[in-house]
Design a protein around this motif. Sequence first.
Motif, short mmCIF file in Angstrom:
data_model
loop_
_atom_site.label_atom_id
_atom_site.label_comp_id
_atom_site.label_asym_id
_atom_site.label_seq_id
_atom_site.Cartn_x
_atom_site.Cartn_y
_atom_site.Cartn_z
N PHE A 6 -0.01 -1.92 13.52
CA PHE A 6 -0.14 -2.01 14.96
C PHE A 6 1.17 -2.55 15.49
CE2 PHE A 6 -1.53 -4.04 18.96
CZ PHE A 6 -2.14 -2.93 19.54
N ARG A 7 1.85 -1.77 16.35
CA ARG A 7 3.21 -2.09 16.81
C ARG A 7 3.18 -2.51 18.27
NH1 ARG A 7 5.40 3.74 15.66
NH2 ARG A 7 7.43 2.90 16.29
N THR A 8 4.02 -3.45 18.64
CA THR A 8 4.06 -3.95 20.01
C THR A 8 5.49 -4.00 20.52
OG1 THR A 8 4.18 -6.25 19.23
CG2 THR A 8 1.98 -5.36 19.66
N GLY A 9 5.62 -3.99 21.84
CA GLY A 9 6.95 -4.04 22.44
C GLY A 9 6.88 -4.26 23.94
N HIS A 10 8.02 -4.21 24.58
CA HIS A 10 8.13 -4.42 26.02
C HIS A 10 7.43 -3.30 26.80
CE1 HIS A 10 11.07 -7.64 25.32
NE2 HIS A 10 11.59 -6.84 24.40
N PHE A 11 7.06 -3.61 28.03
CA PHE A 11 6.41 -2.61 28.88
C PHE A 11 7.37 -1.45 29.11
CE2 PHE A 11 5.16 -0.57 32.81
CZ PHE A 11 3.78 -0.52 32.71
N ASP A 12 6.95 -0.25 28.71
CA ASP A 12 7.81 0.93 28.76
C ASP A 12 7.53 1.71 30.05
OD1 ASP A 12 9.21 3.27 28.41
OD2 ASP A 12 8.73 3.46 26.28
N ALA A 13 8.21 1.32 31.12
CA ALA A 13 7.97 1.96 32.42
C ALA A 13 8.34 3.44 32.40
CB ALA A 13 8.75 1.23 33.51
N VAL A 14 9.33 3.81 31.59
CA VAL A 14 9.76 5.21 31.54
C VAL A 14 8.66 6.08 30.95
CG1 VAL A 14 11.55 6.79 30.73
CG2 VAL A 14 12.14 4.41 31.23
N ALA A 15 8.11 5.65 29.81
CA ALA A 15 7.06 6.43 29.16
C ALA A 15 5.77 6.43 29.98
CB ALA A 15 6.79 5.87 27.76
N HIS A 16 5.44 5.30 30.59
CA HIS A 16 4.20 5.26 31.39
C HIS A 16 4.34 6.09 32.67
CE1 HIS A 16 2.39 2.56 28.62
NE2 HIS A 16 3.17 1.52 28.90
N ARG A 17 5.52 6.16 33.23
CA ARG A 17 5.74 7.05 34.38
C ARG A 17 5.53 8.50 33.96
NH1 ARG A 17 9.96 3.47 36.24
NH2 ARG A 17 11.54 4.59 35.03
N TYR A 18 6.04 8.84 32.80
CA TYR A 18 5.84 10.19 32.26
C TYR A 18 4.34 10.47 32.10
CZ TYR A 18 5.62 13.85 28.65
OH TYR A 18 5.31 14.97 27.92
N ALA A 19 3.60 9.50 31.59
CA ALA A 19 2.16 9.69 31.40
C ALA A 19 1.46 9.94 32.73
CB ALA A 19 1.57 8.46 30.72
N VAL A 20 1.83 9.18 33.75
CA VAL A 20 1.23 9.41 35.07
C VAL A 20 1.53 10.82 35.55
CG1 VAL A 20 1.33 8.74 37.50
CG2 VAL A 20 1.28 6.97 35.73
N GLU A 21 2.77 11.26 35.36
CA GLU A 21 3.18 12.58 35.85
C GLU A 21 2.44 13.70 35.13
OE1 GLU A 21 7.33 15.08 36.75
OE2 GLU A 21 7.41 13.01 35.97
N VAL A 22 2.39 13.66 33.79
CA VAL A 22 1.75 14.77 33.07
C VAL A 22 0.23 14.72 33.18
CG1 VAL A 22 3.67 15.04 31.47
CG2 VAL A 22 1.76 13.55 30.84
N ALA A 23 -0.31 13.56 33.53
CA ALA A 23 -1.76 13.46 33.74
C ALA A 23 -2.18 13.98 35.10
CB ALA A 23 -2.21 12.01 33.57
N GLY A 24 -1.20 14.32 35.94
CA GLY A 24 -1.51 14.82 37.27
C GLY A 24 -1.64 13.74 38.31
N GLY A 25 -1.17 12.54 37.98
CA GLY A 25 -1.22 11.43 38.93
C GLY A 25 -2.45 10.58 38.73
N VAL A 26 -2.39 9.35 39.23
CA VAL A 26 -3.54 8.44 39.21
C VAL A 26 -3.75 7.91 40.62
CG1 VAL A 26 -3.22 7.76 36.80
CG2 VAL A 26 -2.11 6.43 38.60
#
Length: 396
Positions: free
Chosen positions: A284-304
Motif C-alpha cells: 500500500f503506497r502513499t504520497g502527496h495529494f496529486d492534483a494533476v491526476a485527480h483533475r484528470y479523473a474528474v475530466e474523464v469521469a465527465g465531471g462531478v
Amino acid sequence: MNGHVAVVDLGYGDAGKGTVVDFLCSRGGVRAVLRFNGGAQAAHNVTTETGRHHTFAQFGSGTLRGVPTHLTRFMVVDPLALAGEAAALGKPFHLLTVDGNALLATPWHRAANRRRETGRGADRHGSCGMGVGETMAYAQTHPDAPRVGDVLSPPRLRQRLAAVRASLGDCGVPIDDVVDAFTLFGETVRIVGSSYTEQLLAEGPCVFEGAQGVLLDEWRGWHPYTTWSTTTFDNVTALGAKVTRLGVVRTYTTRHGAGPFVTEDPSLYLPERHNGRDPWQGPFRTGHFDAVAHRYAVEVAGGVDALAVTHLDVPDRCPDLRIADSYRIGDEVWDRIEPGPFRDLEHQEALGARLAVARPDRMTRPDDWCDAIAARLGAPVLLESYGPLSSDKKFR
C-alpha cells in the motif's frame, strides 16, 4: 441531497467510498445501495459508533444501517465469496437482490487469474487475485459465459461451468460442488430482472456505490495497471439514473500495488489501519495529494457535482504533506494530463510510461485543505470527513 447520489473514487481506490456511503445511509431515507461495477475484490471499510467493523466487498456499505443492497447487471458476482461475507454480517440475505444478467465469477476464473498474475513475475499488474478480470475477459469471447440467472437452471449452469473449466483449465475443485453451492445461492437470494433497478429508483433516493477508482478505469487508467471495470459514472448513466455525482478523494493520494504514482513519498508518516501489503496487490503506497491526476479523473469521469474529502485529520499530523500542482517530465512541465481517445489502450500505456518517469514539480501546503482541493478540482466540497465514523463527518 434528497435525490440519488453516485459515489465514485477519483484516485486509485481506497479513498473512503464505503465510509461515505455509510454516512449517507446513516441519515435515513435511503431506499437502497446499488453496486455498479467490480466484484468481490472491493474492500470498503466501515466502522460504526459501537465499534463494529466490516470490510464490504459485494454487500453495500449501508448494510449495517439496514439499507438494502442491489447488485446491478454491471457487477461480477462471486457466490462463494458472498456466502463468506454474508456469514460475517449475520446472513442479511433479506437485504440483497441480484440482477440475473450479472456475470458469475467461478473458482476456475480465480485460479486462472492467479496463474496469469504469478506468471508475470516481477512485472505483476497488481491484481487482487479474485478472478474478476478473468471473468470479464472470458465473457468478451464467450457468449455463453455463466450469469447469475443460470443458477436457477442447474442443467444449464453445469453446462456453462463445464465450458469455463474446459477453457481455463482445472483447478482441483469438483464441478458438482460448485453447481451445488451456486444452486443454493439461487435458492437463498432474490434474483431479479434489470427493470428492478428502475423500480428502486422510483421508490426513493438511492446511493450508487462504486468500486476501485477512476485512475484504475479499464479505459482511462494507466494500462496495463488497471482494473477490468468501468470505474467512472458511465455505468450509472447506462442504468438510467439522474444523480448527484459525488467524487471522493483523500487529503493525500494512495495506490495499492504496481503502476505509476507520481507523488509517492515513502518518507511521509501516513500509517494505515485497514490497508497493507498482500500477496496479490503488493504494498500500500502513499504520497502527496496529486492534483494533476485527480483533475484528470474528474475530466474523464465527465465531471462531478461535488466532492467528499476524507482523512482531513491527517494534515495536522503530517506537516510535510503537500499538494502537487504540476509534474516535471524531462524538460516538460505538466499541470494537466490530456485525455486520449476513448478505448485507446496503446495511448494509455504510452501515457503511463511517461508518468512512470514524472516527478512532482510545484508543491504547496494549503491553509485550508477543502478550499484548496475544491479550487483545484473545480467542484465544491460537500462532505468533510475527519475519521472513520459517521459522527466524524459533516456536510460543508
